[in-house]
Design a protein around this motif. Structure first.
Motif, short mmCIF file in Angstrom:
data_model
loop_
_atom_site.label_atom_id
_atom_site.label_comp_id
_atom_site.label_asym_id
_atom_site.label_seq_id
_atom_site.Cartn_x
_atom_site.Cartn_y
_atom_site.Cartn_z
N ILE A 123 0.84 -1.21 0.00
CA ILE A 123 0.00 0.00 0.00
C ILE A 123 0.87 1.25 0.00
O ILE A 123 0.61 2.21 -0.74
CB ILE A 123 -0.95 -0.01 1.21
CG1 ILE A 123 -2.03 -1.08 1.03
CG2 ILE A 123 -1.59 1.36 1.41
CD1 ILE A 123 -2.84 -1.34 2.28
N GLU A 126 2.44 1.64 -3.52
CA GLU A 126 1.49 1.90 -4.60
C GLU A 126 0.72 3.20 -4.42
O GLU A 126 0.45 3.91 -5.40
CB GLU A 126 0.49 0.74 -4.71
CG GLU A 126 -0.49 0.88 -5.87
CD GLU A 126 -1.30 -0.36 -6.12
OE1 GLU A 126 -1.95 -0.43 -7.20
OE2 GLU A 126 -1.33 -1.27 -5.26
N HIS A 127 0.39 3.54 -3.18
CA HIS A 127 -0.51 4.67 -2.94
C HIS A 127 0.13 5.85 -2.22
O HIS A 127 -0.45 6.94 -2.20
CB HIS A 127 -1.73 4.20 -2.15
CG HIS A 127 -2.55 3.16 -2.83
ND1 HIS A 127 -3.39 3.45 -3.89
CD2 HIS A 127 -2.64 1.82 -2.64
CE1 HIS A 127 -3.98 2.34 -4.31
NE2 HIS A 127 -3.54 1.34 -3.58
N GLU A 206 -7.82 5.27 6.38
CA GLU A 206 -8.25 3.94 5.96
C GLU A 206 -9.51 4.00 5.11
O GLU A 206 -9.67 3.25 4.14
CB GLU A 206 -8.43 3.06 7.19
CG GLU A 206 -7.08 2.74 7.84
CD GLU A 206 -7.16 2.11 9.21
OE1 GLU A 206 -6.12 1.61 9.68
OE2 GLU A 206 -8.25 2.11 9.82
N GLY A 208 -10.19 6.49 3.19
CA GLY A 208 -9.70 6.98 1.90
C GLY A 208 -9.13 5.86 1.06
O GLY A 208 -9.35 5.80 -0.15
N TYR A 209 -8.39 4.96 1.71
CA TYR A 209 -7.85 3.79 0.99
C TYR A 209 -8.98 2.90 0.47
O TYR A 209 -8.96 2.45 -0.68
CB TYR A 209 -6.94 2.99 1.93
CG TYR A 209 -6.58 1.64 1.38
CD1 TYR A 209 -5.64 1.50 0.37
CD2 TYR A 209 -7.20 0.49 1.88
CE1 TYR A 209 -5.33 0.25 -0.15
CE2 TYR A 209 -6.89 -0.76 1.37
CZ TYR A 209 -5.96 -0.87 0.35
OH TYR A 209 -5.66 -2.11 -0.16
N GLU A 211 -12.04 3.78 -0.25
CA GLU A 211 -12.74 4.46 -1.35
C GLU A 211 -12.00 4.29 -2.66
O GLU A 211 -12.61 4.20 -3.73
CB GLU A 211 -12.93 5.94 -1.01
CG GLU A 211 -13.97 6.18 0.08
CD GLU A 211 -13.95 7.61 0.61
OE1 GLU A 211 -13.16 8.42 0.08
OE2 GLU A 211 -14.71 7.90 1.55
N LYS A 212 -10.67 4.24 -2.61
CA LYS A 212 -9.86 4.04 -3.82
C LYS A 212 -9.92 2.60 -4.33
O LYS A 212 -9.90 2.36 -5.53
CB LYS A 212 -8.39 4.38 -3.55
CG LYS A 212 -8.05 5.84 -3.45
CD LYS A 212 -6.54 5.97 -3.24
CE LYS A 212 -6.11 7.41 -3.05
NZ LYS A 212 -4.65 7.49 -2.77
N THR A 213 -9.94 1.65 -3.41
CA THR A 213 -9.67 0.26 -3.78
C THR A 213 -10.82 -0.71 -3.55
O THR A 213 -10.82 -1.81 -4.12
CB THR A 213 -8.47 -0.27 -2.98
OG1 THR A 213 -8.82 -0.32 -1.58
CG2 THR A 213 -7.24 0.63 -3.17
N SER A 214 -11.76 -0.36 -2.67
CA SER A 214 -12.83 -1.28 -2.23
C SER A 214 -12.27 -2.51 -1.51
O SER A 214 -12.94 -3.54 -1.43
CB SER A 214 -13.70 -1.73 -3.41
OG SER A 214 -14.32 -0.63 -4.03
#
Length: 325
Positions: A123, A126-127, A206, A208-209, A211-214
Motif C-alpha cells: 500500500i 502503490e498509494h 483507511e 480513503g484507501y 474508497e480508492k480500492t474497495s
C-alpha cells in the motif's frame, strides 16, 4: 470423518465462537475446536501442524503453495481482516509526517511475512510513494527481546534486514533506535511522549484507501490439510458454509441491542456507521467477491519476492472445488 475428530484451530473472535459453542453446527463433522491467541495458534501450526483445519496466515499460505508437498488447501473465508494504517507507529522526534518520510528509516517488525507487513509495504509503495526496499527493516520481539524467529521465515535478498535480540521493538522505538514500527498490535510504549501513530486520524486514512480500492484487507484465511480434502472432497464446502454462517451470527449479535455483546456503548451505531461507509457486505466471503483483492495481494507478494509464482486467484484454491461461492 466419523472415525476421528477433526481438530480445528481458530482465534477467539465473534466470528469463531458460534462454531466453538455449538450455535452453528458443522454439518456431519465431528470436530474439536480450539480457540487461542493468534500468535500462539500460528506458532503451533507452522511448527507442529497440530490442527487439521486452521485459521492460517494468508501470506504464509501462499508460500506453502511453492513447496513440493503443498500441504494445505485454502477455503475462501477470511476470519481476520484489518485496515493496518492504524498499526504504523513512529518515534515522534524524527520528523516523520507521511509514509514517504520512511524512506531510509529503520522500521521494526515482528514477522517479515505477516500479512500486515505485506499489505503495508504494498500500500505504501502503490498509494503513498514509499518504495518497499528503501527502509531498513529490523526484526525482533514486540514487547520483549526475542532470540530468533518463532516460526520459519524467508527474507528476500532485495531488502535490508537486521535482527535485534537485545531489546524489544517497543523499547527501540521509544529510544529512537528505530524510527517506526509495522505491527499487528500496539506496542507497550504507546501512547507516550516519544511514540505516536503515523496517521493521527487512521480511520480517515483507511476510509480513503477503501474508497480508492474497495479492499478491506484480510490477514488470515481458512486452510485444511490437503490429504483430508483429498479423502473427503465435500469438507471444504461444509467448513465454508459453517464459517459463513458463524459470521452472520456475529453480525446479528452486533445488531441486537437488548444486551450488548461487546463493551462498546455505541455498538449498534458503530455497525450502522461501518455499513454506511463500507457497504453491508464489507466482510465478504466466497471467491467471487474476493477475487480482485486476491489479485492485489498476490501482486504484493510477488513484488516483495516472498513468492516467485504468478498465481491466479483461482489457482490458490486448487483442491477446494468451491470457486462458485
Amino acid at each position: 470423518m466419523a472415525s476421528k475428530k477433526l481438530k480445528i484451530g481458530v482465534s477467539d473472535s465473534d466470528r469463531t465462537r458460534p462454531l466453538a459453542n455449538g450455535e452453528v453446527p458443522l454439518d456431519g463433522i465431528d470436530a474439536e475446536i480450539s480457540l487461542m491467541g493468534v500468535q500462539a495458534l500460528f506458532n503451533r501450526q507452522l511448527k507442529d501442524h497440530t490442527f487439521d483445519a486452521c485459521e492460517f496466515p494468508i501470506a504464509t499460505y501462499l508460500r506453502t503453495l511453492e513447496t513440493p508437498e503443498r500441504p494445505y488447501v485454502a477455503v475462501p473465508l477470511f476470519p481476520s481482516r484489518h485496515f493496518r494504517l492504524s498499526c504504523v507507529f513512529i518515534n515522534k522526534t524524527k520528523g516523520i509526517r507521511t509514509p514517504a518520510d520512511l524512506a531510509g528509516k529503520r522500521i521494526g517488525m515482528m514477522v517479515f511475512d505477516m500479512a500486515a507487513a505485506v499489505w503495508l509495504r504494498g500500500i505504501f509503495e502503490e498509494h503513498f510513494g514509499l518504495p518497499r526496499t528503501s527502509p531498513i527493516y529490523v526484526s525482533g520481539g514486540l514487547d520483549a527481546p526475542r532470540s530468533g524467529d518463532e516460526h520459519p521465515q524467508f527474507y528476500p535478498e532485495q531488502f535490508k534486514i537486521e535482527h535485534r535480540t537485545d531489546a524489544s521493538l517497543a523499547a527501540l522505538l521509544e529510544s529512537g533506535e528505530i524510527d517506526a514500527l509495522y505491527t499487528a498490535r500496539a506496542p507497550s510504549t504507546w501512547p507516550s511522549a516519544n511514540v505516536g501513530r503515523l496517521f493521527e486520524n487512521p480511520m480517515e486514512a483507511e476510509l480513503g484507501y477503501f474508497e480508492k480500492t474497495s479492499i478491506f484487507p484480510p490477514m488470515h484465511i481458512l486452510a485444511i490439510k490437503r490429504p483430508l480434502v483429498e479423502a473427503a472432497p465435500t469438507l471444504p464446502r461444509k467448513l465454508f458454509n459453517a464459517f459463513a454462517a458463524a459470521q452472520e451470527v456475529a453480525r446479528s449479535k452486533l445488531f441486537d441491542s437488548a444486551a450488548l455483546s461487546t463493551m462498546l456503548p455505541w455498538q449498534l451505531e458503530a455497525l450502522l456507521q461501518t455499513e454506511e461507509k463500507l457497504g453491508k457486505d464489507y466482510w465478504p466471503v466466497g471467491f467471487a467477491k474476493n477475487r480482485a483483492m486476491l489479485d492485489v495481494f498476490i501482486r504484493y507478494m510477488l513484488e516483495d519476492g516472498l513468492i516467485t509464482t504468478p498465481f491466479t486467484p483461482e489457482s490458490i484454491f486448487d483442491g477446494a472445488d468451491i470457486l462458485s461461492t
